[in-house]
Write a protein that holds these residues in place. Structure first.
Motif, PDB file in Angstrom:
ATOM      1  N   LEU A 123       0.782  -1.454  -0.071  1.00 57.22           N
ATOM      2  CA  LEU A 123      -0.082   0.064  -0.061  1.00 57.22           C
ATOM      3  C   LEU A 123       0.872   1.182   0.001  1.00 57.22           C
ATOM      4  CD1 LEU A 123      -2.532  -0.959   2.803  1.00 57.22           C
ATOM      5  CD2 LEU A 123      -2.881  -1.047   0.255  1.00 57.22           C
TER       6      LEU A 123
ATOM      7  N   GLN B  65      -2.931   5.052   0.779  1.00 57.25           N
ATOM      8  CA  GLN B  65      -3.835   4.045   1.042  1.00 57.25           C
ATOM      9  C   GLN B  65      -3.775   3.360   2.254  1.00 57.25           C
ATOM     10  OE1 GLN B  65      -1.857   1.896  -2.128  1.00 57.25           O
ATOM     11  NE2 GLN B  65      -3.513   1.913  -3.440  1.00 57.25           N
TER      12      GLN B  65
ATOM     13  N   ALA C  67      -5.995   5.745   4.672  1.00 56.60           N
ATOM     14  CA  ALA C  67      -7.297   6.072   4.033  1.00 56.60           C
ATOM     15  C   ALA C  67      -8.263   5.630   4.967  1.00 56.60           C
ATOM     16  CB  ALA C  67      -7.367   5.411   2.673  1.00 56.60           C
TER      17      ALA C  67
END
Length: 99
Positions: A72, A76, A79
């Motif tokens: 990631l 990400q 998030a």
């Protein structure tokens, strides 16, 4: 006759920073004495001619090899975080620490 005295247990407890009650000192003295008696029996076993083994299993390095793989991105990963600050996970302050 006990080889581990109540005073020995009290000394060990003090070294380990443990606060033990009188009952616990007596109980642990008996338990430690029993453990040492078992160790004495094991030490008395004749192992002459027996090859020492560190591990009876024959497998050597049975883990998978490290393989580089995509992961990631920072965005990400953050998030779904409940809170993020300055590109890091934000967690509640603990033990009243100052900033």
């Amino acid at each position: 006759m006990s080889k581990i005295s109540r005073d020995d247990v009290a000394h060990l407890a003090n070294l380990a920073r443990l606060a033990l009650t009188d009952g616990e000192l007596d109980s642990f003295a008996g338990q430690l004495d029993a453990i040492l008696a078992h160790v004495g029996k094991i030490q008395a076993v004749d192992v002459t001619g027996i090859e020492a083994t560190g591990n009876p299993l024959k497998e050597v390095n049975i883990t998978r090899p490290d393989v580089e793989a995509a992961s990631l991105s920072q965005d990400q990963a953050l998030a779904e975080a409940p809170r993020a600050e300055d590109g890091r996970f934000a967690v509640p302050r603990i033990l009243g620490e100052a900033e």
